[in-house]
Scaffold this motif. Sequence first.
Motif, mmCIF file in Angstrom:
data_model
loop_
_atom_site.group_PDB
_atom_site.id
_atom_site.type_symbol
_atom_site.label_atom_id
_atom_site.label_comp_id
_atom_site.label_asym_id
_atom_site.label_seq_id
_atom_site.Cartn_x
_atom_site.Cartn_y
_atom_site.Cartn_z
ATOM 1 N N MET A 1 36.063 7.223 -45.988
ATOM 2 C CA MET A 1 35.424 8.348 -45.321
ATOM 3 C C MET A 1 34.325 7.840 -44.396
ATOM 4 S SD MET A 1 34.699 11.554 -44.696
ATOM 5 C CE MET A 1 35.625 12.524 -45.884
ATOM 6 N N THR A 2 34.366 8.271 -43.139
ATOM 7 C CA THR A 2 33.314 7.949 -42.182
ATOM 8 C C THR A 2 32.377 9.145 -42.072
ATOM 9 O OG1 THR A 2 34.771 6.497 -40.913
ATOM 10 C CG2 THR A 2 32.795 7.291 -39.810
ATOM 11 N N VAL A 3 31.076 8.866 -42.212
ATOM 12 C CA VAL A 3 30.057 9.915 -42.126
ATOM 13 C C VAL A 3 29.256 9.700 -40.845
ATOM 14 C CG1 VAL A 3 28.076 11.006 -43.238
ATOM 15 C CG2 VAL A 3 29.914 10.042 -44.636
ATOM 16 N N LEU A 4 29.058 10.775 -40.114
ATOM 17 C CA LEU A 4 28.299 10.721 -38.873
ATOM 18 C C LEU A 4 26.944 11.390 -39.086
ATOM 19 C CD1 LEU A 4 28.837 9.750 -35.915
ATOM 20 C CD2 LEU A 4 29.253 12.161 -35.367
ATOM 21 N N TYR A 5 25.885 10.607 -38.948
ATOM 22 C CA TYR A 5 24.521 11.134 -39.045
ATOM 23 C C TYR A 5 24.014 11.344 -37.622
ATOM 24 C CZ TYR A 5 24.693 9.623 -43.901
ATOM 25 O OH TYR A 5 25.048 9.442 -45.220
ATOM 26 N N THR A 6 23.619 12.569 -37.301
ATOM 27 C CA THR A 6 23.143 12.867 -35.951
ATOM 28 C C THR A 6 21.685 13.334 -35.999
ATOM 29 O OG1 THR A 6 23.809 15.196 -35.961
ATOM 30 C CG2 THR A 6 25.474 13.574 -35.310
ATOM 31 N N VAL A 23 24.673 7.854 -35.782
ATOM 32 C CA VAL A 23 24.998 6.622 -36.502
ATOM 33 C C VAL A 23 26.182 6.929 -37.397
ATOM 34 C CG1 VAL A 23 24.192 4.864 -38.122
ATOM 35 C CG2 VAL A 23 22.580 5.865 -36.482
ATOM 36 N N ALA A 24 27.253 6.182 -37.229
ATOM 37 C CA ALA A 24 28.451 6.374 -38.053
ATOM 38 C C ALA A 24 28.472 5.327 -39.145
ATOM 39 C CB ALA A 24 29.704 6.276 -37.191
ATOM 40 N N VAL A 25 28.799 5.772 -40.368
ATOM 41 C CA VAL A 25 28.769 4.905 -41.544
ATOM 42 C C VAL A 25 30.092 4.999 -42.281
ATOM 43 C CG1 VAL A 25 27.643 4.491 -43.774
ATOM 44 C CG2 VAL A 25 26.265 5.165 -41.781
ATOM 45 N N ALA A 26 30.635 3.839 -42.632
ATOM 46 C CA ALA A 26 31.855 3.793 -43.442
ATOM 47 C C ALA A 26 31.760 2.625 -44.407
ATOM 48 C CB ALA A 26 33.091 3.645 -42.559
ATOM 49 N N ASP A 27 32.114 2.871 -45.651
ATOM 50 C CA ASP A 27 32.094 1.823 -46.688
ATOM 51 C C ASP A 27 30.746 1.114 -46.763
ATOM 52 O OD1 ASP A 27 34.795 2.307 -47.364
ATOM 53 O OD2 ASP A 27 35.449 1.046 -45.698
ATOM 54 N N GLY A 28 29.683 1.889 -46.603
ATOM 55 C CA GLY A 28 28.345 1.344 -46.762
ATOM 56 C C GLY A 28 27.792 0.595 -45.572
ATOM 57 N N ARG A 410 5.872 12.298 -46.289
ATOM 58 C CA ARG A 410 6.199 13.689 -46.625
ATOM 59 C C ARG A 410 7.079 14.345 -45.572
ATOM 60 N NH1 ARG A 410 1.139 12.748 -48.487
ATOM 61 N NH2 ARG A 410 0.108 13.325 -46.542
ATOM 62 N N ASP A 411 7.244 13.693 -44.415
ATOM 63 C CA ASP A 411 8.115 14.222 -43.371
ATOM 64 C C ASP A 411 9.555 13.719 -43.496
ATOM 65 O OD1 ASP A 411 6.123 15.728 -41.850
ATOM 66 O OD2 ASP A 411 5.253 13.763 -41.424
ATOM 67 N N VAL A 412 9.808 12.854 -44.447
ATOM 68 C CA VAL A 412 11.155 12.302 -44.628
ATOM 69 C C VAL A 412 12.092 13.387 -45.150
ATOM 70 C CG1 VAL A 412 12.537 10.682 -46.005
ATOM 71 C CG2 VAL A 412 10.387 9.935 -44.943
ATOM 72 N N VAL A 413 13.278 13.469 -44.541
ATOM 73 C CA VAL A 413 14.268 14.474 -44.946
ATOM 74 C C VAL A 413 15.582 13.842 -45.393
ATOM 75 C CG1 VAL A 413 13.320 16.317 -43.520
ATOM 76 C CG2 VAL A 413 15.007 14.749 -42.533
ATOM 77 N N LEU A 414 15.688 12.523 -45.303
ATOM 78 C CA LEU A 414 16.921 11.848 -45.705
ATOM 79 C C LEU A 414 16.633 10.381 -45.975
ATOM 80 C CD1 LEU A 414 20.141 11.977 -45.888
ATOM 81 C CD2 LEU A 414 20.102 11.058 -43.548
ATOM 82 N N THR A 415 17.138 9.881 -47.093
ATOM 83 C CA THR A 415 17.070 8.452 -47.403
ATOM 84 C C THR A 415 18.445 8.000 -47.858
ATOM 85 O OG1 THR A 415 14.741 8.642 -48.082
ATOM 86 C CG2 THR A 415 15.938 6.672 -48.794
ATOM 87 N N VAL A 416 18.972 6.992 -47.180
ATOM 88 C CA VAL A 416 20.316 6.482 -47.458
ATOM 89 C C VAL A 416 20.227 4.981 -47.697
ATOM 90 C CG1 VAL A 416 22.654 6.148 -46.519
ATOM 91 C CG2 VAL A 416 21.371 8.249 -45.999
ATOM 92 N N VAL A 417 20.859 4.502 -48.752
ATOM 93 C CA VAL A 417 20.909 3.074 -49.048
ATOM 94 C C VAL A 417 22.364 2.641 -49.155
ATOM 95 C CG1 VAL A 417 20.297 1.229 -50.661
ATOM 96 C CG2 VAL A 417 18.685 3.112 -50.235
ATOM 97 N N ARG A 418 22.732 1.741 -48.290
ATOM 98 C CA ARG A 418 24.104 1.226 -48.228
ATOM 99 C C ARG A 418 25.135 2.360 -48.201
ATOM 100 N NH1 ARG A 418 27.591 -2.780 -51.916
ATOM 101 N NH2 ARG A 418 28.329 -4.173 -50.293
#
Length: 453
Positions: A1-6, A23-28, A410-418
């Motif tokens: 699955m490819t996820v697109l973060y805009t 930013v497109a992400v697939a398999d970490g 406190r303004d962070v709305v998303l955190t993604v690791v790998r």
Amino acid sequence: MTVLYTAQWVLPVATPPVQDGAVAVADGRIVAVGPEAEVRARLARLGTLETVALGRAALCPGFVNVHSHLELTALRGRLEDLSFFDWIRTLTRLRGEQMAVADLEVSAQWGVVEAARAGITTLADTETSGAGFRALCQGGLRGIAYQEVFGPDPMQAKKSLTGLKRRLEALRPAETNLVRLGISPHAVYSVSSLLFRLVIEYAERQALPVAIHCAESQAEDDFLRSGQGPFAQFLRERGIAWTPPRVSTIRYLSDLNVLRVKPLLIHAVRATEEDIGLLTFHGASVAHCPKSNAKFGHGIAPVSRMRQRGVRVGLGTDSVASNNVCDLLDEGRFAQLLSRATQGDGQLLPAAALLQWMTLDGACALGLDDRIGTLEVGKEADLVGISLASPHLEPVYDPVAALVTAATGRDVVLTVVRGRVIYDGQRVLTLDEEPLRERLRELARRLGTVHGT
């Protein structure tokens, strides 16, 4: 699955900001970065993409915190307005006598919750219990968990090393691709020269990274240069002989051949020009923790000179028992303002350089820059989304400047690791926050009733 973060802005760090980016992400891993329309066209062959639209926000690499103490989170606000020596002594007593293993686990897990909510995706954590290591693994963050070793008495050096080996051997089977172990001989006043040599030899054999608290305070300097001050007195009261080498901490570590392993030196507030030359020569890195250093009145590390001479310097928050928040945006801004005020240069650390310090430079200091620190195709997908819609961030003329001068954790709305969402803007998905909060409050009630500070 490819996820697109805009997002309205993508800040790759390695390249200029991209408006209406993706930013497109697939398999970490990151598979595409650029304007949203171009990225969608490039990936059209994949069919429908799962899209996470952040709207009026900036998307940048995850923040890299090169020094923390997760297991001490429960002591936030408990050790205020003490001298450095009394702070260390009280902290050691509370941790050793009043905090059980389960308490340290809660404390470390809450520290991970705080870090994840602030967009910190990587931590170089220093600890005694293994709780920080386990919390990083459970919470899904990236990190190095440096296991501390103490022992100022050379007669006990082999015993101290044996205890360290035992702890590491118990933890090593649980290492992951994200979280690995390291070693931290604590400091020159708490580790004998013999123990330093034994630990460094062991670290080399086991290919373990090393971190050392270094050149932090006047008391440490007095200990080494004249054999005076509270640390020297502490050893004398315990019958431990100490002959001062009459050199700086960094020179002392160089003379012991400790710097050959390219350690992460934490603080380095009192580094001299000669010391900076030694750091450059040996390839050691530095963890700059300006708020903690300022709180204790230790001074300001000469990081501008270090950076000019090629030393790898990352930003660290230190423990929240001395900071009192785990927020790298706040730390970076403080570092910038402190440098400008003390050096009389209002152009030091411009916005782009400051964002790089929070991301890529931290990754470089930890030897992780081939994996993280920028938004580039092929790198692992450690991302953070920061809202730009709050009143304190409007209007936005320059997204990088807005981020580093006005945003906080406190303004962070998303955190993604790998590629894994750790924080979705509402809650941390990898740890159960509410039960943890209640357990932390109960622990604080108990710690608050302990007398003698």
